[in-house]
Scaffold this motif. Structure first.
Motif, mmCIF file in Angstrom:
data_model
loop_
_atom_site.group_PDB
_atom_site.id
_atom_site.type_symbol
_atom_site.label_atom_id
_atom_site.label_comp_id
_atom_site.label_asym_id
_atom_site.label_seq_id
_atom_site.Cartn_x
_atom_site.Cartn_y
_atom_site.Cartn_z
ATOM 1 N N SER A 7 35.145 73.152 10.209
ATOM 2 C CA SER A 7 34.200 72.049 10.258
ATOM 3 C C SER A 7 34.622 70.968 11.240
ATOM 4 O O SER A 7 35.802 70.662 11.396
ATOM 5 C CB SER A 7 34.028 71.444 8.861
ATOM 6 O OG SER A 7 35.281 71.033 8.344
ATOM 7 N N ASN A 9 33.455 66.966 12.593
ATOM 8 C CA ASN A 9 32.646 65.754 12.602
ATOM 9 C C ASN A 9 32.717 65.138 13.991
ATOM 10 O O ASN A 9 33.805 64.997 14.558
ATOM 11 C CB ASN A 9 33.146 64.741 11.572
ATOM 12 C CG ASN A 9 32.762 65.122 10.154
ATOM 13 O OD1 ASN A 9 31.869 65.936 9.939
ATOM 14 N ND2 ASN A 9 33.425 64.522 9.182
ATOM 15 N N ILE A 11 32.002 61.900 16.191
ATOM 16 C CA ILE A 11 31.785 60.452 16.141
ATOM 17 C C ILE A 11 31.603 59.958 17.572
ATOM 18 O O ILE A 11 32.522 60.012 18.390
ATOM 19 C CB ILE A 11 32.965 59.747 15.466
ATOM 20 C CG1 ILE A 11 33.128 60.271 14.045
ATOM 21 C CG2 ILE A 11 32.772 58.236 15.465
ATOM 22 C CD1 ILE A 11 34.429 59.898 13.399
ATOM 23 N N GLN A 33 29.527 69.654 11.600
ATOM 24 C CA GLN A 33 29.164 69.248 10.253
ATOM 25 C C GLN A 33 28.310 67.990 10.257
ATOM 26 O O GLN A 33 27.176 67.989 9.774
ATOM 27 C CB GLN A 33 30.449 69.022 9.441
ATOM 28 C CG GLN A 33 30.243 68.575 8.003
ATOM 29 C CD GLN A 33 31.556 68.555 7.247
ATOM 30 O OE1 GLN A 33 31.917 69.540 6.608
ATOM 31 N NE2 GLN A 33 32.282 67.438 7.329
ATOM 32 N N GLN A 34 28.843 66.890 10.803
ATOM 33 C CA GLN A 34 28.124 65.625 10.810
ATOM 34 C C GLN A 34 28.270 64.943 12.164
ATOM 35 O O GLN A 34 29.286 65.099 12.852
ATOM 36 C CB GLN A 34 28.659 64.702 9.707
ATOM 37 C CG GLN A 34 28.376 65.204 8.305
ATOM 38 C CD GLN A 34 29.040 64.337 7.245
ATOM 39 O OE1 GLN A 34 30.253 64.172 7.230
ATOM 40 N NE2 GLN A 34 28.228 63.759 6.364
ATOM 41 N N GLY A 53 24.440 70.495 12.931
ATOM 42 C CA GLY A 53 24.950 69.237 12.411
ATOM 43 C C GLY A 53 23.879 68.439 11.689
ATOM 44 O O GLY A 53 22.679 68.694 11.830
ATOM 45 N N TYR A 59 30.232 55.329 8.550
ATOM 46 C CA TYR A 59 31.491 56.040 8.299
ATOM 47 C C TYR A 59 31.618 56.441 6.833
ATOM 48 O O TYR A 59 32.202 57.488 6.514
ATOM 49 C CB TYR A 59 32.677 55.160 8.709
ATOM 50 C CG TYR A 59 32.891 55.080 10.201
ATOM 51 C CD1 TYR A 59 33.712 55.993 10.859
ATOM 52 C CD2 TYR A 59 32.285 54.083 10.952
ATOM 53 C CE1 TYR A 59 33.914 55.934 12.226
ATOM 54 C CE2 TYR A 59 32.477 54.009 12.325
ATOM 55 C CZ TYR A 59 33.289 54.930 12.959
ATOM 56 O OH TYR A 59 33.485 54.862 14.322
ATOM 57 N N LEU A 62 30.610 59.971 5.942
ATOM 58 C CA LEU A 62 31.318 61.128 6.495
ATOM 59 C C LEU A 62 32.046 61.887 5.399
ATOM 60 O O LEU A 62 32.612 61.301 4.474
ATOM 61 C CB LEU A 62 32.326 60.681 7.553
ATOM 62 C CG LEU A 62 31.748 60.198 8.890
ATOM 63 C CD1 LEU A 62 32.852 59.612 9.754
ATOM 64 C CD2 LEU A 62 31.032 61.327 9.623
ATOM 65 N N GLN A 63 32.068 63.196 5.530
ATOM 66 C CA GLN A 63 32.794 64.078 4.625
ATOM 67 C C GLN A 63 34.070 64.563 5.306
ATOM 68 O O GLN A 63 34.164 64.542 6.537
ATOM 69 C CB GLN A 63 31.914 65.263 4.238
ATOM 70 C CG GLN A 63 30.628 64.880 3.525
ATOM 71 C CD GLN A 63 29.706 66.066 3.329
ATOM 72 O OE1 GLN A 63 29.994 67.170 3.769
ATOM 73 N NE2 GLN A 63 28.575 65.829 2.664
ATOM 74 N N ALA A 65 36.708 66.879 7.119
ATOM 75 C CA ALA A 65 36.489 67.962 8.078
ATOM 76 C C ALA A 65 37.828 68.390 8.657
ATOM 77 O O ALA A 65 38.818 67.646 8.605
ATOM 78 C CB ALA A 65 35.549 67.510 9.196
ATOM 79 N N HIS A 68 38.009 65.961 13.684
ATOM 80 C CA HIS A 68 37.155 64.810 13.961
ATOM 81 C C HIS A 68 37.275 64.505 15.450
ATOM 82 O O HIS A 68 38.383 64.290 15.957
ATOM 83 C CB HIS A 68 37.591 63.583 13.158
ATOM 84 C CG HIS A 68 37.536 63.786 11.675
ATOM 85 N ND1 HIS A 68 36.408 63.536 10.919
ATOM 86 C CD2 HIS A 68 38.477 64.236 10.805
ATOM 87 C CE1 HIS A 68 36.660 63.794 9.653
ATOM 88 N NE2 HIS A 68 37.902 64.230 9.555
#
Length: 283
Positions: A7, A9, A11, A33-34, A53, A59, A62-63, A65, A68
Motif C-alpha cells: 500500500s 499513500n 501526499i 491507497q489514499q 486510490g 491527514y 490517512l490510514q 501504509a 508514504h
C-alpha cells in the motif's frame, strides 16, 4: 498494527506525484491507497490520472501504509512530514520525498516515529505528465537514504523503468546544482553567445543558426569523450593574448557579459590543463 505490504499513500500530487503514482500502481507492484492534496478537486484529478486510490482531505483521514510518498514542494516537506508523523503510525513503514535539492534528513520526524526514510529525485522535466509517464523508461533517479528503504525503493524504481543512481546525501545541494549547470546556466551562456553575435550586426535568427552547430557539436563531444577532450578554442591552445583581447572587447560592449566571460577563464584554464595532462605525449 497490520499494514498491507504494497500500500502507498500519496501526499501531494502535482506532476511528479501523479506520474510516480501511476507507474508504481501499474508496474511497480504497489497499490495506491489514499491521495491527499491541498484540495479535494486536485486529489480527485490525481486519482483519475493515476487510475487508483481514494481521496482524503486531511491527514487525520490517512490510514497506515507500507510507503508514504511526500510529493510536495521543498518548503512543505518538513511540515508535511511532521503532520504525517502525528496522524499515522509510521513504525516499519517507508517515507520518501521527491526533492532534488533536499536530502532525506528533512524527514527526521518520520524517522523518529520509526519509519525508514529516503529521497527519490527523478531527473526529468515533468511539464507534460502523461508524456513522461508513457516514456519514463530509462529515467535516472537520484536516490539516498536509509539502507532498508532503498532496498525496497530501488527495485520498485527499476520495475517502472527507472535507473536508480545512489548519491551522497551530504552533497545533495551540489548534486542539484549540477542540473542547474547542465541546463539553466548552459542557456545563460548560449544567450551571451547569441547577444554577442547580434552586437556584430548578425540578426538573432541567423545568430541561432551560427551558434547551433558549435553548441551541438561541443555537447556531443562532451558526452562522447568527456569534458577535457572536448575543449577547443584559444584557452585550449594556450592563446591567452586572444583571450585578453576578447575579454576587453566584450567588457567594452557589455560590462555584465564581460564579467561572465572573465569568470569562465579560470575554470576553462583548469580544464585545459586537465586536457593536456590526459593527452598522449607526442614523440
Amino acid at each position: 498494527m497490520h499494514v498491507i505490504e504494497s500500500s502507498v499513500n500519496l501526499i501531494g500530487a502535482g506532476h511528479v506525484g501523479r506520474v510516480l503514482g501511476r507507474l508504481l500502481a501499474a508496474q511497480g507492484g504497489f497499490r495506491i491507497q489514499q491521495v491527499l492534496t491541498r484540495s479535494a478537486d486536485s486529489a480527485q484529478q490525481a486519482v483519475a490520472f493515476i487510475g487508483a486510490g481514494s481521496v482524503v482531505t486531511g491527514y487525520e483521514q490517512l490510514q497506515p501504509a507500507a510507503v508514504h510518498v511526500l510529493a510536495v514542494g521543498d518548503d512543505q516537506i518538513v511540515p508535511a512530514c511532521e503532520a504525517l508523523a502525528q496522524a499515522v503510525p509510521l513504525q516499519g513503514s517507508i517515507v520518501f520525498h521527491c526533492s532534488g535539492a533536499l536530502a532525506s534528513d528533512r524527514l527526521q520526524a518520520a524517522r523518529d516515529a520509526g519509519a525508514l526514510v529516503a529521497s527519490v529525485h527523478p531527473i526529468r522535466s515533468f511539464a507534460d505528465p502523461a508524456a513522461v509517464a508513457a516514456q519514463f523508461s530509462g529515467t535516472f533517479c537520484g536516490i539516498e537514504g536509509d539502507e532498508g528503504a532503498l532496498a525496497v525503493l530501488a527495485p520498485a524504481l527499476q520495475a517502472i523503468g527507472a535507473q536508480p543512481v545512489p548519491i551522497n546525501a551530504a552533497a545533495k545541494t551540489v548534486y542539484h546544482a549540477a542540473a542547474v549547470f547542465a541546463s539553466n546556466y548552459l542557456v545563460t551562456v548560449l544567450d551571451a553567445a547569441l547577444r554577442a553575435y547580434q552586437s556584430a550586426g548578425i540578426p538573432e535568427p541567423v545568430a541561432r543558426q551560427l551558434a547551433q552547430p558549435l553548441a551541438s557539436e561541443s555537447m556531443a563531444n562532451v558526452f562522447r569523450l568527456g569534458a577535457p577532450a572536448a575543449l577547443s578554442g584559444p584557452i585550449a591552445r594556450g592563446d591567452m593574448a586572444t583571450v585578453a583581447r576578447q575579454q576587453q572587447a566584450v567588457t567594452a560592449w557589455d560590462e555584465a557579459t564581460g564579467a561572465l566571460y572573465r569568470s569562465l577563464v579560470g575554470p576553462t584554464t583548469d580544464l585545459a590543463q586537465r586536457k593536456h595532462q590526459n593527452s598522449p605525449i607526442s614523440t
